[in-house]
Every structure is written in C-alpha cells, then in structure tokens.
Design an enzyme around this catalytic site. Structure first.
Site, PDB file in Angstrom:
ATOM      1  N   TYR A 179      50.994  47.779  40.393  1.00  0.00           N
ATOM      2  CA  TYR A 179      50.535  47.607  41.773  1.00  0.00           C
ATOM      3  C   TYR A 179      49.447  46.531  41.799  1.00  0.00           C
ATOM      4  O   TYR A 179      48.530  46.561  40.970  1.00  0.00           O
ATOM      5  CB  TYR A 179      49.955  48.937  42.271  1.00  0.00           C
ATOM      6  N   GLU A 206      49.798  42.626  49.507  1.00  0.00           N
ATOM      7  CA  GLU A 206      50.121  43.646  48.515  1.00  0.00           C
ATOM      8  C   GLU A 206      51.455  43.354  47.838  1.00  0.00           C
ATOM      9  O   GLU A 206      52.409  42.963  48.500  1.00  0.00           O
ATOM     10  CB  GLU A 206      50.196  45.004  49.236  1.00  0.00           C
TER      11      GLU A 206
END
Ligand code: GDP
Ligand code: MN
Length: 387
Positions: free
Chosen positions: A108, A197
């Site tokens: 992530y 993101e």
C-alpha cells in the site's frame, strides 16, 4: 473532484510509475476485442468512483475472451454495491481491461494531507490489497509514515526509509519502489491532490514493481490552475443533487437522516445539525445557500431538498446578514407555489428585514409552513413533525 482509475493510471504513467497496459471500453464487444488484442490473462475492472470493487465482484481475472465477455456483461448490467457505495450501489458505464500480472506480494502506498501536522504525509504498508482499512484500524503500526517538507519536497532519505519499511532490498525493486513513491509525491503536489493512493502496489512473481490500482482526489479550489484535470471531470458520476446545487452556487451535503436543513453559512449549518440531534432528530442533508443568495438560488435550494425522498420535514434556519430574510421568505413562498411542500417546513428567520419576511409569510398563508420563535423552538417543532 474524483477521477476514474484509468485516468489516475494515466497520471501515474506520466510521472514515471510503471502500470500494466490497459484499455478503457464502454461495451461488451470492445471488452472482448481488447482482450483478444492483448492476449493472455486480463483483469476486467469496473470504473466507478467507489472502492471495494474486488470484494463486490467488479474486478475479475479472465483467462479467455469468453470469460471477459461474461465479466463485462455482468458489470455493465449490475450496479456495484460495496462498503463505499451504500445499498443503492453505483451504475457501471466504463470498464478497464488491463493485462493481468502474477502477484507475489501486495503493498500500500498513499499520499494524503496531514492537517494536524500541516503538511503532506506519505504512508506505506506491507499489508496492501483489499483490507487496508482494517490494517489501519487494528494494526496501525503496520503503516509507516514520512512527512513531506513543504518547500523541499520529499527528501531522499525519507523515500529510502519508506522503501525500507516495505521490506524491499533487491536493487531493481528498491529502484522501482523509489520511482513509485517519488512519482506519487510529485503528482500529489503538482495536481493539487487531497489523496493519491496506489492499492495495491505489487511485486510480480518475476520481480517487477507495478501499480495495479490507483485512486486520486483533487482539491476543487485548485482546479482553476489544472486544465488537464478539468478535462477529466465526469459529471455523470456525481450525485445529481450535488451537481444541481453546484450549478447554482449552493453547497449541498447529503446525510443519512430525515430532516432537510436549509441554512446560510457553514457554521450555522453545523449548529443547526447539532441542535436537531440534541432534540432527537437526524439531518437528511444540509444545503448552504451562502451569504449572497438570490430568490432563484434559494428556490432551487428548496427544489433540491424536497426532491430527496428521505426528507420527512425541513428546517429552514436563516440568519439574515448579507442574505436578507425577506429574500428567503420570497423564495420560500415561490417554492411553495412552484414545487409544493409535500412535507412540513419549519422556519426560523432572524436578522436583516425579518419583520418584512414575517409579514410576507403570514400573508402567503401556506399550508405545511410552520414558523418558530427561535432555534430551539424550531428544532423541537421539526423533530416532532418527523417523529
Ligand atoms: P478495489 O477492490 O476496488 O480496490 O480494486 P483493485 O484494483 O485493488 O483489485 C482488487 C484486488 O484484485 C487486488 O488487491 C488484487 O488482489 C486483485 N487483482 C487486481 N488486479 C490483478 C491482477 O492483475 N492480477 C492478479 N493476480 N490479481 C489482481
Ligand atoms: Mn484497490
């Protein structure tokens, strides 16, 4: 403003972040053709603003064009319902057909604004993939953060720490992850992002570092200097009521309760919602008509609020400063005549031209319109109406 994954991917590519080849399509035939031209296994992905697509069945690995046909048919004819959409779900109009990768590990990476520290922060985790919200809630230590210097940008040693936190040591993978993190930080700063993101960033079985999903939100206040982003704007994905509000210079925030709130000013909106809750009610939305509202704007505000089927009562709370109470009263009367009040509307007006406003309302003699003496009285009355 939000953009689709495919648009975010194009920004990533421009910033030097490696992304698998892909094609955007709008129908089943083109999805199949895209698969045939790519060959191998592809991943078919619904292009909607909400996340959680994987779990909802809207990200699908397809080995044959026939599987792609089935996946595309399913996605284009069903609404996607995930944790992020609410029960009504989202319609899918576009699909991304991307070359699938063989995943060894999912990571992530994100950049967001840290309001408390007043700077942007890069966050990475080895626990990437579809459960990042749970990672953040249950094992916050599994997320490593480094802050971006407001003038100097993301310093090299911080990028190195982030790469290290991902547990990457092999030379090409370190290089790859460094490019990804620096690229994402660059996009965040240059595009006025509020969120950038990549989830997941993956290491493939053959050792490459690739971004296979991307999500970006942009600060609307920066759009005037972002012509490229403005072209990416897709109004069909926006809440139609929010769009109507925007067109009339109103700000409309949908919520979950059943009392519509029409107010002027953000602070008044907050206190209106507080006092509704204090008296046991739940706001369905609030619509802020702002300081310098016209009769047309305010009439449109009523139309928007009354169009929401959740609304069982409305509280109009206006403090007349620049916006004059009689303007609001006129709008109220126009809306009552044009739109018709299908639910009780409790009105609390105070401030500039309030006497005139009260006269106008009394003269109009509108059924369903209830006047209140003060804010507490108004909140009690509207809560009683919807109870
Ligand atoms: P999201 O659920 O909306 O965040 O959609 P993602 O694009 O992140 O996909 C969800 C999950 O599907 C990922 O975490 C992966 O595990 C899986 N996935 C997506 N693309 C691929 C791919 O190319 N190959 C493989 N093996 N899995 C994929
Ligand atoms: Mn994802």
């Amino acid at each position: 403003m939000k953009v689709h994954e495919y648009q975010a991917r194009s920004l990533l590519e421009e910033a030097g972040v490696p992304v698998p080849a892909s094609k955007v399509v709008e129908n089943v035939a083109d999805a199949v053709a895209a698969h045939e031209s790519m060959g191998g296994t592809v991943v078919v992905k619904a292009q909607v603003f909400a996340g959680g697509r994987g779990k909802a069945g809207f990200v699908k690995l397809c080995q044959t064009p026939d599987e792609t046909r089935q996946a595309a048919e399913f996605m284009l004819t069903n609404r996607m319902v995930s944790k992020q959409t609410g029960p009504e779900g989202a319609a899918v109009k576009k699909l991304l057909v991307a070359e699938a990768v063989e995943i060894d590990k999912e990571y992530y990476v994100a950049v967001v604004l840290d309001r408390a520290k007043r700077r942007s922060v890069v966050m990475v985790s080895r626990e990437g993939g579809v459960e990042i919200e749970e990672v953040a809630a249950n094992t916050p230590d599994a997320i490593h953060k480094e802050w971006i210097h407001p003038h100097l940008g993301l310093l090299g040693f911080k990028t190195a720490r982030l790469v290290n936190a991902l547990g990457l040591t092999e030379k090409d993978q370190v290089k790859g992850a460094t490019r990804v993190i620096n690229g994402l930080a660059k996009i965040f700063a240059q595009c006025d992002c509020s969120l950038a993101e990549i989830n997941p960033l993956v290491r493939t079985k053959d050792g490459r570092i690739l971004a296979i999903d991307a999500k970006m939100n942009f600060d609307d206040s920066g759009l005037f200097r972002q012509p490229k982003l403005r072209e990416m704007y897709d109004p069909s994905e926006e809440d139609p009521n929010e769009l109507r509000a925007k067109e009339h210079g109103l700000s409309y925030i949908p919520l979950d309760g059943n009392i519509g709130c029409l107010v002027n000013g953000a602070g008044l909106a907050m206190s209106t919602m507080d006092i509704i809750k204090l008296h046991g009610g739940e706001p369905a939305n609030f619509l802020d008509v702002g300081g310098s509202v016209s009769t047309e704007g305010a009439t449109e505000a009523f139309r928007i609020i009354l169009a929401d089927s959740k609304v069982k009562g409305v509280l109009v709370n206006i403090f007349g400063g620049i916006a004059k109470c009689d303007t609001i009263a006129e709008a109220l009367i126009t809306a009552a005549r044009e739109v018709g009040f299908n639910v009780p509307v409790v009105v609390r007006l105070e401030g500039t031209n309030v006497e005139r406003a009260r006269e106008l309302i009394a003269e109009a003699n509108i059924e369903q319109l209830i006047t209140a003496d003060d804010l507490a009285d108004a909140a009690k009355k509207v809560c009683a109406q919807v109870a």
